[in-house]
Design a protein around this motif. Sequence first.
Motif, PDB file in Angstrom:
ATOM      1  N   ALA A 281       0.816  -1.211   0.000  1.00  0.00           N
ATOM      2  CA  ALA A 281       0.000   0.000   0.000  1.00  0.00           C
ATOM      3  C   ALA A 281       0.852   1.265   0.000  1.00  0.00           C
ATOM      4  O   ALA A 281       0.469   2.269  -0.611  1.00  0.00           O
ATOM      5  CB  ALA A 281      -0.934  -0.004   1.211  1.00  0.00           C
ATOM      6  N   VAL A 282       1.995   1.237   0.673  1.00  0.00           N
ATOM      7  CA  VAL A 282       2.799   2.462   0.734  1.00  0.00           C
ATOM      8  C   VAL A 282       3.565   2.737  -0.552  1.00  0.00           C
ATOM      9  O   VAL A 282       4.260   3.749  -0.651  1.00  0.00           O
ATOM     10  CB  VAL A 282       3.773   2.447   1.938  1.00  0.00           C
ATOM     11  N   ARG A 283       3.445   1.869  -1.542  1.00  0.00           N
ATOM     12  CA  ARG A 283       3.964   2.192  -2.876  1.00  0.00           C
ATOM     13  C   ARG A 283       2.927   2.946  -3.712  1.00  0.00           C
ATOM     14  O   ARG A 283       3.266   3.521  -4.746  1.00  0.00           O
ATOM     15  CB  ARG A 283       4.333   0.917  -3.634  1.00  0.00           C
ATOM     16  N   THR A 284       1.676   2.923  -3.277  1.00  0.00           N
ATOM     17  CA  THR A 284       0.584   3.463  -4.081  1.00  0.00           C
ATOM     18  C   THR A 284       0.506   4.980  -3.990  1.00  0.00           C
ATOM     19  O   THR A 284       0.424   5.523  -2.888  1.00  0.00           O
ATOM     20  CB  THR A 284      -0.769   2.886  -3.612  1.00  0.00           C
ATOM     21  N   PRO A 285       0.512   5.712  -5.099  1.00  0.00           N
ATOM     22  CA  PRO A 285       0.332   7.166  -5.023  1.00  0.00           C
ATOM     23  C   PRO A 285      -1.030   7.512  -4.420  1.00  0.00           C
ATOM     24  O   PRO A 285      -2.054   6.953  -4.810  1.00  0.00           O
ATOM     25  CB  PRO A 285       0.398   7.608  -6.490  1.00  0.00           C
ATOM     26  N   VAL A 286      -1.021   8.408  -3.456  1.00  0.00           N
ATOM     27  CA  VAL A 286      -2.285   8.877  -2.872  1.00  0.00           C
ATOM     28  C   VAL A 286      -2.448  10.378  -3.042  1.00  0.00           C
ATOM     29  O   VAL A 286      -3.511  10.919  -2.760  1.00  0.00           O
ATOM     30  CB  VAL A 286      -2.384   8.520  -1.370  1.00  0.00           C
ATOM     31  N   LEU A 287      -1.414  11.062  -3.526  1.00  0.00           N
ATOM     32  CA  LEU A 287      -1.472  12.508  -3.659  1.00  0.00           C
ATOM     33  C   LEU A 287      -0.581  12.955  -4.806  1.00  0.00           C
ATOM     34  O   LEU A 287       0.553  12.478  -4.941  1.00  0.00           O
ATOM     35  CB  LEU A 287      -1.004  13.156  -2.345  1.00  0.00           C
ATOM     36  N   ARG A 288      -1.131  13.829  -5.635  1.00  0.00           N
ATOM     37  CA  ARG A 288      -0.357  14.442  -6.711  1.00  0.00           C
ATOM     38  C   ARG A 288      -0.532  15.950  -6.593  1.00  0.00           C
ATOM     39  O   ARG A 288      -1.638  16.432  -6.404  1.00  0.00           O
ATOM     40  CB  ARG A 288      -0.840  13.948  -8.084  1.00  0.00           C
ATOM     41  N   ARG A 289       0.563  16.695  -6.704  1.00  0.00           N
ATOM     42  CA  ARG A 289       0.485  18.138  -6.499  1.00  0.00           C
ATOM     43  C   ARG A 289       1.427  18.852  -7.457  1.00  0.00           C
ATOM     44  O   ARG A 289       2.220  18.238  -8.166  1.00  0.00           O
ATOM     45  CB  ARG A 289       0.858  18.491  -5.052  1.00  0.00           C
ATOM     46  N   GLY A 290       1.306  20.183  -7.434  1.00  0.00           N
ATOM     47  CA  GLY A 290       2.172  21.008  -8.256  1.00  0.00           C
ATOM     48  C   GLY A 290       1.679  21.106  -9.685  1.00  0.00           C
ATOM     49  O   GLY A 290       0.644  20.546 -10.081  1.00  0.00           O
ATOM     50  N   PHE A 291       2.423  21.839 -10.501  1.00  0.00           N
ATOM     51  CA  PHE A 291       2.059  22.052 -11.897  1.00  0.00           C
ATOM     52  C   PHE A 291       2.007  20.719 -12.633  1.00  0.00           C
ATOM     53  O   PHE A 291       2.963  19.951 -12.637  1.00  0.00           O
ATOM     54  CB  PHE A 291       3.083  22.973 -12.561  1.00  0.00           C
ATOM     55  N   GLY A 292       0.859  20.431 -13.223  1.00  0.00           N
ATOM     56  CA  GLY A 292       0.679  19.163 -13.915  1.00  0.00           C
ATOM     57  C   GLY A 292       0.670  17.963 -12.996  1.00  0.00           C
ATOM     58  O   GLY A 292       0.800  16.829 -13.446  1.00  0.00           O
ATOM     59  N   HIS A 293       0.506  18.209 -11.689  1.00  0.00           N
ATOM     60  CA  HIS A 293       0.528  17.134 -10.694  1.00  0.00           C
ATOM     61  C   HIS A 293       1.775  16.266 -10.842  1.00  0.00           C
ATOM     62  O   HIS A 293       1.729  15.044 -10.766  1.00  0.00           O
ATOM     63  CB  HIS A 293      -0.741  16.276 -10.802  1.00  0.00           C
ATOM     64  N   ARG A 294       2.915  16.929 -11.024  1.00  0.00           N
ATOM     65  CA  ARG A 294       4.160  16.196 -11.235  1.00  0.00           C
ATOM     66  C   ARG A 294       4.718  15.579  -9.951  1.00  0.00           C
ATOM     67  O   ARG A 294       5.448  14.604 -10.003  1.00  0.00           O
ATOM     68  CB  ARG A 294       5.206  17.136 -11.843  1.00  0.00           C
TER      69      ARG A 294
END
Length: 372
Positions: A281-294
């Motif tokens: 589970a801790v490999r799974t992205p849970v948050l994307r942020r910044g320009f273009g969600h990079r």
Amino acid sequence: MTTACRTSWPGPPAGREDEPAPDTADGDGDWPQRLAEAVTAADAPDAVFAVSRHGRRTVVTGGTGPSPGRPRDRLRYEIGSATKAYTGLLLAHLVDSGLLTGGEPAAALLGARRPPGRTPVTLAHLMTHTAGLPALPAGFYPRALPAWRTNPYGRYPDARVVDAFLRHRSRHRPGTRWHYSNFGVAVLGHALGAATGTDWQDLLTRHLLDPLALHDTAPHPADGLDAVGHGKDGTGTLPAFDAGGFRAAGAVRATPHDLLTFLEAHLGPDRCPPLTGALRAVRTPVLRRGFGHRHVHTVAWFRHPTDGGPLYFHSGATLGQQAFLGFRPDTGTALAAVCTRRFRSNDPFVSTAYALLAEQRQRNGTAPAAVR
């Protein structure tokens, strides 16, 4: 700095990633020399760079100071904010075990006398730095200033951390903005204790340290076992770090070998029951942020792309020590680095450690990925 973000929690465990075969890539024999160069670049009284490649470990130690009473790789080092990787895995395990959901309102768990705002701050918000909290409580600096160069966190105990959280009124709805917060993860540790009736330190020992046989890892100092921190120039010893009420955000200290064991568990989740689900589970992205969600985050790690697959890492620092932890499933590589010198501007320590991990070739011999 705050930025708009997109979050999703709790999410399903990461899909199965191909586990690397136990062969080695060209150039693996260069590890001793490369790690020795990294130790020299660290320019610290004590430095250890340790790599595990398909389960084969290479550890190089050195430093500008006199040799300590124990081998440098057998000392416990303060890892500072890299503690958050442990707290994130602990939360993922409690969710995977069905003891929590991650959506519990933290204020209610901590005994708030009045209802929180329309969108309560949850355990997941605290762990993912989206709770709308500052890096440190508003009242932290006046209390910490008299001990700023020795032990500022030790002057801010558990009760003050909890009280500051219950009094805080954020200008932003939880889950909408990312802002790195020691305060938030510290509150999470107290909320986990309240939710389970077990102190964070005991939760960590029972659910992570004991199952992973991390016998040389602990959230408290021990005379004769711990490395001694130094100032920016490598001189002037500093007292052992006291995390005060911020233990879940920065109290862990461990030997380089235990750090590698912790990282190797992330490379081979199926070999680590009952933590398999949480490690995936801790490999799974849970948050994307910044320009273009990079910028991508999991519940425990910063996650960067490489040409072969994701690289996971977290760094940390106390007043007189630094640490870097990272792993790459695509190359079967884990790297732990520690040193006993305070962070300074243009410091080479973290960038050197990151580059060693990011530049690893895949087994098929493709070119190294660029550092991003």
